[in-house]
Design an enzyme around this catalytic site. Sequence first.
Site, PDB file in Angstrom:
ATOM      1  N   GLY A 235      -4.120  27.726 116.770  1.00 25.03           N
ATOM      2  CA  GLY A 235      -2.710  27.164 115.903  1.00 25.03           C
ATOM      3  C   GLY A 235      -2.371  25.586 116.073  1.00 25.03           C
ATOM      4  O   GLY A 235      -1.504  25.134 115.251  1.00 25.03           O
TER       5      GLY A 235
ATOM      6  N   ASP B  79      -8.584  39.836 110.110  1.00 25.43           N
ATOM      7  CA  ASP B  79      -7.579  39.136 109.443  1.00 25.43           C
ATOM      8  C   ASP B  79      -8.070  38.439 108.398  1.00 25.43           C
ATOM      9  O   ASP B  79      -7.449  37.295 107.711  1.00 25.43           O
ATOM     10  CB  ASP B  79      -7.016  38.322 110.374  1.00 25.43           C
ATOM     11  CG  ASP B  79      -7.853  37.354 111.182  1.00 25.43           C
ATOM     12  OD1 ASP B  79      -9.281  37.030 110.696  1.00 25.43           O
ATOM     13  OD2 ASP B  79      -7.554  36.377 112.014  1.00 25.43           O
TER      14      ASP B  79
ATOM     15  N   HIS C  97     -10.760  34.533 110.794  1.00 29.73           N
ATOM     16  CA  HIS C  97     -11.727  33.899 112.040  1.00 29.73           C
ATOM     17  C   HIS C  97     -12.745  34.561 111.850  1.00 29.73           C
ATOM     18  O   HIS C  97     -13.028  35.737 111.899  1.00 29.73           O
ATOM     19  CB  HIS C  97     -10.593  34.208 113.141  1.00 29.73           C
ATOM     20  CG  HIS C  97      -9.484  33.576 113.329  1.00 29.73           C
ATOM     21  ND1 HIS C  97      -8.075  34.042 112.661  1.00 29.73           N
ATOM     22  CD2 HIS C  97      -9.088  32.161 113.843  1.00 29.73           C
ATOM     23  CE1 HIS C  97      -7.291  33.154 112.806  1.00 29.73           C
ATOM     24  NE2 HIS C  97      -7.893  32.079 113.590  1.00 29.73           N
TER      25      HIS C  97
ATOM     26  N   SER D 247      -7.988  27.433 116.608  1.00 33.59           N
ATOM     27  CA  SER D 247      -8.708  28.783 116.949  1.00 33.59           C
ATOM     28  C   SER D 247      -9.928  29.034 116.797  1.00 33.59           C
ATOM     29  O   SER D 247     -10.536  29.673 117.534  1.00 33.59           O
ATOM     30  CB  SER D 247      -7.785  29.816 116.151  1.00 33.59           C
ATOM     31  OG  SER D 247      -7.742  29.256 114.818  1.00 33.59           O
TER      32      SER D 247
ATOM     33  N   ASN E 189      -4.826  23.637 110.118  1.00 30.40           N
ATOM     34  CA  ASN E 189      -3.439  24.081 110.430  1.00 30.40           C
ATOM     35  C   ASN E 189      -2.321  23.238 109.751  1.00 30.40           C
ATOM     36  O   ASN E 189      -1.349  23.504 109.401  1.00 30.40           O
ATOM     37  CB  ASN E 189      -3.121  24.227 111.918  1.00 30.40           C
ATOM     38  CG  ASN E 189      -3.977  25.610 112.297  1.00 30.40           C
ATOM     39  OD1 ASN E 189      -3.813  26.743 111.793  1.00 30.40           O
ATOM     40  ND2 ASN E 189      -4.743  25.349 113.448  1.00 30.40           N
TER      41      ASN E 189
END
Length: 229
Positions: free
Chosen positions: A93, A203, A206, A56, A122
């Site tokens: 992801g 979040d 990121h 991402s 991930n």
Amino acid sequence: MALVVSGMNKRRWIFGTAAAATMVASGLFALSSFITATPARSAETTRPVIVVLGDSISAEYGLPQDTGWVALLRKRLAEQRIDYSVANASISGDTTSGGRARMPELMERLKPSIVIVELGANDALRGVPLSTTKDNLRTIVEQAQQGHAKVVLVGMYVPSNYGQAYTQRFHAMYGKLAHDMSVRLVPFLLAGIENKPDMFQSDQMHPTQQAQPVLLDNVWPVLSPLLRK
């Protein structure tokens, strides 16, 4: 999904399965658009290709289109009249297993001169054994090298709540692979912003649009010696 170095608020690592599913779905849609828009290279094509195989962070998650570090790389190459095309094959992801599965088709269709590999975070998030992550990254590098592409491996950290021993082993994995396979290494993609909350989206995982030039500047000194000027 990106994992950031220790010392940051642990709430960054709370990531629900519904959000993860949304990221993967949006990433797959973006990749399908990329595949549709990017034709196979013809025998007459001489312009070398850089493929970015990432998650991402490289897929512009949460950013306006064409504002991520990969898009900025494309602009910098044009500004400096370095004649490369850049294919962003990143999926939000994505794991090293996903990247490994996609590599043969990417190599066959795009025949890249350079592959930038930004994967692994991930895997840690999902509890993938470190040995599996390392094996997948090794295979990705081998697939690129077998296609006569140079490789830039991008390192990441995981947070300290994963345990100090695991954190150290995870980051050291990138350096060892780069050494063993004679590829160039970006030690840490998020270097310089890792402890700056304002450089991350809501979040707190990121990077923001404002952080993207820093990411590019972390990659550029490692990538630029590989470019044909």
